[in-house]
Design a protein around this motif. Structure first.
Motif, PDB file in Angstrom:
ATOM      1  N   VAL A   9       0.735  -1.277  -0.074  1.00 38.72           N
ATOM      2  CA  VAL A   9      -0.126   0.173  -0.270  1.00 38.72           C
ATOM      3  C   VAL A   9       0.870   1.334   0.051  1.00 38.72           C
ATOM      4  O   VAL A   9       0.606   2.241  -0.828  1.00 38.72           O
ATOM      5  CB  VAL A   9      -0.869  -0.314   1.105  1.00 38.72           C
ATOM      6  N   ILE A  10       1.953   1.284   0.952  1.00 42.33           N
ATOM      7  CA  ILE A  10       2.933   2.276   0.852  1.00 42.33           C
ATOM      8  C   ILE A  10       3.295   2.734  -0.296  1.00 42.33           C
ATOM      9  O   ILE A  10       3.791   3.907  -0.717  1.00 42.33           O
ATOM     10  CB  ILE A  10       4.027   2.324   2.241  1.00 42.33           C
ATOM     11  N   LEU A  11       4.067   1.681  -0.901  1.00 39.62           N
ATOM     12  CA  LEU A  11       4.871   1.913  -2.046  1.00 39.62           C
ATOM     13  C   LEU A  11       3.785   2.322  -3.375  1.00 39.62           C
ATOM     14  O   LEU A  11       4.354   3.109  -4.207  1.00 39.62           O
ATOM     15  CB  LEU A  11       5.435   0.551  -2.418  1.00 39.62           C
ATOM     16  N   THR A  12       2.717   1.790  -3.336  1.00 41.24           N
ATOM     17  CA  THR A  12       1.700   2.066  -4.392  1.00 41.24           C
ATOM     18  C   THR A  12       1.416   3.325  -4.303  1.00 41.24           C
ATOM     19  O   THR A  12       1.235   4.306  -5.354  1.00 41.24           O
ATOM     20  CB  THR A  12       0.425   1.332  -4.363  1.00 41.24           C
ATOM     21  N   LEU A  13       0.982   3.813  -3.098  1.00 41.33           N
ATOM     22  CA  LEU A  13       0.862   5.352  -2.787  1.00 41.33           C
ATOM     23  C   LEU A  13       1.903   6.314  -3.027  1.00 41.33           C
ATOM     24  O   LEU A  13       1.692   7.307  -3.868  1.00 41.33           O
ATOM     25  CB  LEU A  13       0.397   5.519  -1.388  1.00 41.33           C
ATOM     26  N   PHE A  14       2.935   6.030  -2.626  1.00 43.78           N
ATOM     27  CA  PHE A  14       4.292   6.568  -2.974  1.00 43.78           C
ATOM     28  C   PHE A  14       4.512   6.888  -4.403  1.00 43.78           C
ATOM     29  O   PHE A  14       4.543   8.062  -5.025  1.00 43.78           O
ATOM     30  CB  PHE A  14       5.243   6.147  -2.192  1.00 43.78           C
ATOM     31  N   THR A  15       4.594   6.046  -5.125  1.00 40.26           N
ATOM     32  CA  THR A  15       4.840   6.013  -6.676  1.00 40.26           C
ATOM     33  C   THR A  15       3.831   6.646  -7.290  1.00 40.26           C
ATOM     34  O   THR A  15       3.947   7.671  -8.411  1.00 40.26           O
ATOM     35  CB  THR A  15       5.050   4.588  -7.240  1.00 40.26           C
ATOM     36  N   GLY A  16       2.427   6.443  -7.072  1.00 42.45           N
ATOM     37  CA  GLY A  16       1.264   7.338  -7.422  1.00 42.45           C
ATOM     38  C   GLY A  16       1.581   8.865  -7.297  1.00 42.45           C
ATOM     39  O   GLY A  16       1.212   9.493  -8.251  1.00 42.45           O
ATOM     40  N   ILE A  17       1.634   9.327  -5.959  1.00 39.69           N
ATOM     41  CA  ILE A  17       1.748  10.625  -5.710  1.00 39.69           C
ATOM     42  C   ILE A  17       2.877  11.151  -6.364  1.00 39.69           C
ATOM     43  O   ILE A  17       2.589  12.406  -6.865  1.00 39.69           O
ATOM     44  CB  ILE A  17       1.993  10.546  -4.255  1.00 39.69           C
ATOM     45  N   VAL A  18       3.994  10.528  -6.610  1.00 37.22           N
ATOM     46  CA  VAL A  18       5.084  11.137  -7.277  1.00 37.22           C
ATOM     47  C   VAL A  18       4.889  11.262  -8.545  1.00 37.22           C
ATOM     48  O   VAL A  18       5.333  12.424  -9.262  1.00 37.22           O
ATOM     49  CB  VAL A  18       6.457  10.301  -7.046  1.00 37.22           C
ATOM     50  N   TRP A  19       4.309  10.380  -9.382  1.00 37.77           N
ATOM     51  CA  TRP A  19       3.783  10.355 -10.736  1.00 37.77           C
ATOM     52  C   TRP A  19       3.013  11.494 -10.853  1.00 37.77           C
ATOM     53  O   TRP A  19       3.181  12.516 -11.878  1.00 37.77           O
ATOM     54  CB  TRP A  19       3.287   9.060 -11.336  1.00 37.77           C
ATOM     55  N   LEU A  20       1.788  11.667 -10.155  1.00 30.88           N
ATOM     56  CA  LEU A  20       0.716  12.717 -10.233  1.00 30.88           C
ATOM     57  C   LEU A  20       1.572  14.136 -10.178  1.00 30.88           C
ATOM     58  O   LEU A  20       1.041  15.046 -11.029  1.00 30.88           O
ATOM     59  CB  LEU A  20      -0.348  12.513  -9.335  1.00 30.88           C
ATOM     60  N   LEU A  21       2.327  14.426  -9.126  1.00 28.50           N
ATOM     61  CA  LEU A  21       2.958  15.511  -8.821  1.00 28.50           C
ATOM     62  C   LEU A  21       3.703  16.085  -9.988  1.00 28.50           C
ATOM     63  O   LEU A  21       3.801  17.151 -10.183  1.00 28.50           O
ATOM     64  CB  LEU A  21       3.498  15.495  -7.488  1.00 28.50           C
ATOM     65  N   ASP A  22       4.427  15.075 -10.523  1.00 24.36           N
ATOM     66  CA  ASP A  22       5.494  15.541 -11.453  1.00 24.36           C
ATOM     67  C   ASP A  22       4.679  15.881 -12.678  1.00 24.36           C
ATOM     68  O   ASP A  22       5.100  16.845 -13.418  1.00 24.36           O
ATOM     69  CB  ASP A  22       6.087  14.468 -11.871  1.00 24.36           C
ATOM     70  N   LYS A  23       3.340  15.281 -13.139  1.00 24.49           N
ATOM     71  CA  LYS A  23       2.800  15.504 -14.402  1.00 24.49           C
ATOM     72  C   LYS A  23       1.673  16.840 -14.187  1.00 24.49           C
ATOM     73  O   LYS A  23       1.742  17.469 -15.120  1.00 24.49           O
ATOM     74  CB  LYS A  23       1.663  14.288 -14.529  1.00 24.49           C
ATOM     75  N   TRP A  24       1.622  17.311 -12.764  1.00 24.79           N
ATOM     76  CA  TRP A  24       0.688  18.433 -12.557  1.00 24.79           C
ATOM     77  C   TRP A  24       1.388  19.598 -12.466  1.00 24.79           C
ATOM     78  O   TRP A  24       1.026  20.767 -12.772  1.00 24.79           O
ATOM     79  CB  TRP A  24      -0.178  18.038 -11.538  1.00 24.79           C
ATOM     80  N   PHE A  25       2.674  19.552 -11.919  1.00 22.77           N
ATOM     81  CA  PHE A  25       3.531  20.596 -11.572  1.00 22.77           C
ATOM     82  C   PHE A  25       4.933  20.650 -11.960  1.00 22.77           C
ATOM     83  O   PHE A  25       5.179  21.927 -12.202  1.00 22.77           O
ATOM     84  CB  PHE A  25       3.599  20.702  -9.884  1.00 22.77           C
ATOM     85  N   PHE A  26       5.424  19.808 -12.628  1.00 24.03           N
ATOM     86  CA  PHE A  26       6.983  19.733 -12.770  1.00 24.03           C
ATOM     87  C   PHE A  26       7.246  19.627 -14.338  1.00 24.03           C
ATOM     88  O   PHE A  26       8.213  19.893 -14.866  1.00 24.03           O
ATOM     89  CB  PHE A  26       7.764  18.863 -11.747  1.00 24.03           C
ATOM     90  N   ALA A  27       6.601  18.393 -14.958  1.00 18.62           N
ATOM     91  CA  ALA A  27       6.808  18.230 -16.410  1.00 18.62           C
ATOM     92  C   ALA A  27       6.727  19.014 -17.331  1.00 18.62           C
ATOM     93  O   ALA A  27       7.751  19.319 -18.138  1.00 18.62           O
ATOM     94  CB  ALA A  27       5.812  16.818 -16.577  1.00 18.62           C
ATOM     95  N   GLU A  28       5.878  19.762 -17.285  1.00 21.77           N
ATOM     96  CA  GLU A  28       5.648  21.011 -18.292  1.00 21.77           C
ATOM     97  C   GLU A  28       6.772  22.063 -18.336  1.00 21.77           C
ATOM     98  O   GLU A  28       7.253  22.525 -19.111  1.00 21.77           O
ATOM     99  CB  GLU A  28       4.419  21.795 -18.057  1.00 21.77           C
ATOM    100  N   ALA A  29       7.028  22.431 -16.888  1.00 19.39           N
ATOM    101  CA  ALA A  29       8.320  23.519 -16.541  1.00 19.39           C
ATOM    102  C   ALA A  29       9.481  22.593 -16.963  1.00 19.39           C
ATOM    103  O   ALA A  29      10.317  23.491 -17.842  1.00 19.39           O
ATOM    104  CB  ALA A  29       8.181  23.707 -15.237  1.00 19.39           C
ATOM    105  N   ARG A  30       9.693  21.700 -16.945  1.00 20.93           N
ATOM    106  CA  ARG A  30      10.931  20.909 -17.184  1.00 20.93           C
ATOM    107  C   ARG A  30      11.278  20.864 -18.681  1.00 20.93           C
ATOM    108  O   ARG A  30      12.135  20.842 -19.366  1.00 20.93           O
ATOM    109  CB  ARG A  30      10.891  19.447 -16.767  1.00 20.93           C
ATOM    110  N   ALA A  31       9.914  20.687 -19.443  1.00 21.21           N
ATOM    111  CA  ALA A  31       9.880  20.491 -20.966  1.00 21.21           C
ATOM    112  C   ALA A  31      10.192  21.901 -21.535  1.00 21.21           C
ATOM    113  O   ALA A  31      10.897  21.789 -22.457  1.00 21.21           O
ATOM    114  CB  ALA A  31       8.704  20.023 -21.546  1.00 21.21           C
ATOM    115  N   ALA A  32       9.600  22.836 -20.700  1.00 23.37           N
ATOM    116  CA  ALA A  32       9.867  24.179 -21.199  1.00 23.37           C
ATOM    117  C   ALA A  32      11.304  24.523 -21.317  1.00 23.37           C
ATOM    118  O   ALA A  32      11.897  25.355 -22.039  1.00 23.37           O
ATOM    119  CB  ALA A  32       8.772  25.199 -20.602  1.00 23.37           C
ATOM    120  N   LYS A  33      11.755  24.387 -20.251  1.00 14.68           N
ATOM    121  CA  LYS A  33      13.261  24.644 -19.830  1.00 14.68           C
ATOM    122  C   LYS A  33      14.269  23.880 -20.673  1.00 14.68           C
ATOM    123  O   LYS A  33      15.212  24.671 -21.186  1.00 14.68           O
ATOM    124  CB  LYS A  33      13.621  24.310 -18.344  1.00 14.68           C
ATOM    125  N   ALA A  34      13.932  22.714 -21.279  1.00 14.64           N
ATOM    126  CA  ALA A  34      14.705  22.037 -22.108  1.00 14.64           C
ATOM    127  C   ALA A  34      14.851  22.562 -23.429  1.00 14.64           C
ATOM    128  O   ALA A  34      15.650  22.088 -24.179  1.00 14.64           O
ATOM    129  CB  ALA A  34      14.503  20.542 -22.229  1.00 14.64           C
TER     130      ALA A  34
END
Length: 263
Positions: A9-34
């Motif tokens: 349960v802990i690993l599923t929640l952790f990996t899911g949260i990391v994936w969603l946080l990156d998709k919502w907040f960091f992936a677009e900014a990382r792509a624009a910077k690159a």
């Protein structure tokens, strides 16, 4: 195996949260910077995206569909042997949340004769397996190696002496019987080498919301005769299939048991 369930349960929640946080907040900014350069994801994001779908699928299957268990003791011989690996139907008695075992959707209730996996009240961190003999409202008695259900003795058909193997060899010589539990006849073992040993005799009336469970190995089972009734809230599921048997002292894998349904 509660630790495995918690870790899953802990690993599923952790990996899911990391994936969603990156998709919502960091992936677009990382792509624009690159810009035109190839985007390189952080290692933790890469691993989370790879493992989350697998962990989520395993968690859902294990929590709501079927879960594997290993039989560690001889209390259900001759039905289940030490070294049997079984599958347990997790939705037969309602969908329950992992870790807490809280029922969220009611589907069905145990029937007389079902082989159930549960958390015993005296050892809530363990998984045990027994057979349901008494339903709510039933009166169950046990005298002279005979089960009485609502005042009537069950019938027994003898099949001679049992021959054990591997870790169950100590049961050799016990009486192999078919117990005529209404709607679910099944094999049981009884021993004659303890003539002065009274094994769990008494009479009990099963209260609402609870069950009376017994092991098929009647003289080697710690069950409701000794610790009382099984609350419905402690049920984990219904055992229905042996998918593997491994007993090193019996020579390893017993292919004759693979795929056997549990009576």
């Amino acid at each position: 195996m509660r630790w495995f369930e918690a870790a899953l349960v802990i690993l599923t929640l952790f990996t899911g949260i990391v994936w969603l946080l990156d998709k919502w907040f960091f992936a677009e900014a990382r792509a624009a910077k690159a810009g035109l350069l190839e985007v390189t994801e952080p290692l933790i994001v890469d691993y989370s995206k790879a493992f989350f779908p697998v962990l989520a699928a395993v968690l859902c299957l294990r929590s709501f569909v079927a879960e594997p268990f290993r039989i560690p003791s001889s209390s259900m011989m001759p039905t289940l042997l030490v070294g049997d690996f079984i599958l347990v139907n997790k939705f037969a008695y309602g969908l329950r949340l992992p870790i807490t075992n809280h029922k969220v959707i009611a589907i069905g209730e145990p029937k007389r004769g079902d082989v159930v996996v549960f958390h015993p009240p005296q050892h809530p961190d363990q998984d045990w397996i027994k057979r349901v003999v008494g339903l709510p409202g039933d009166t169950v008695a046990y005298h002279d190696d005979t089960v009485f259900l609502n005042g009537r003795p069950l019938t027994y058909t003898s099949h001679g002496r049992y021959v054990g193997k591997g870790q169950g060899v100590d049961a050799t010589g016990g009486r192999l019987l078919t117990e005529g539990l209404p709607g679910r006849p099944h094999p049981v073992l009884e021993r004659d080498d303890r003539p002065f040993f009274i094994q769990g005799e008494g009479e009990w009336t099963v209260p609402a919301g609870e069950y009376f469970v017994m092991g098929d190995n009647r003289d080697n089972s710690e069950d409701s005769r000794f610790w009382g009734f099984l609350p419905e809230a402690d049920l984990r599921g219904k055992a229905f299939l042996i998918w593997m048997n491994w007993d090193r002292s019996a020579g390893g894998i017993d292919f004759s048991r693979v795929g056997s349904r549990i009576p």
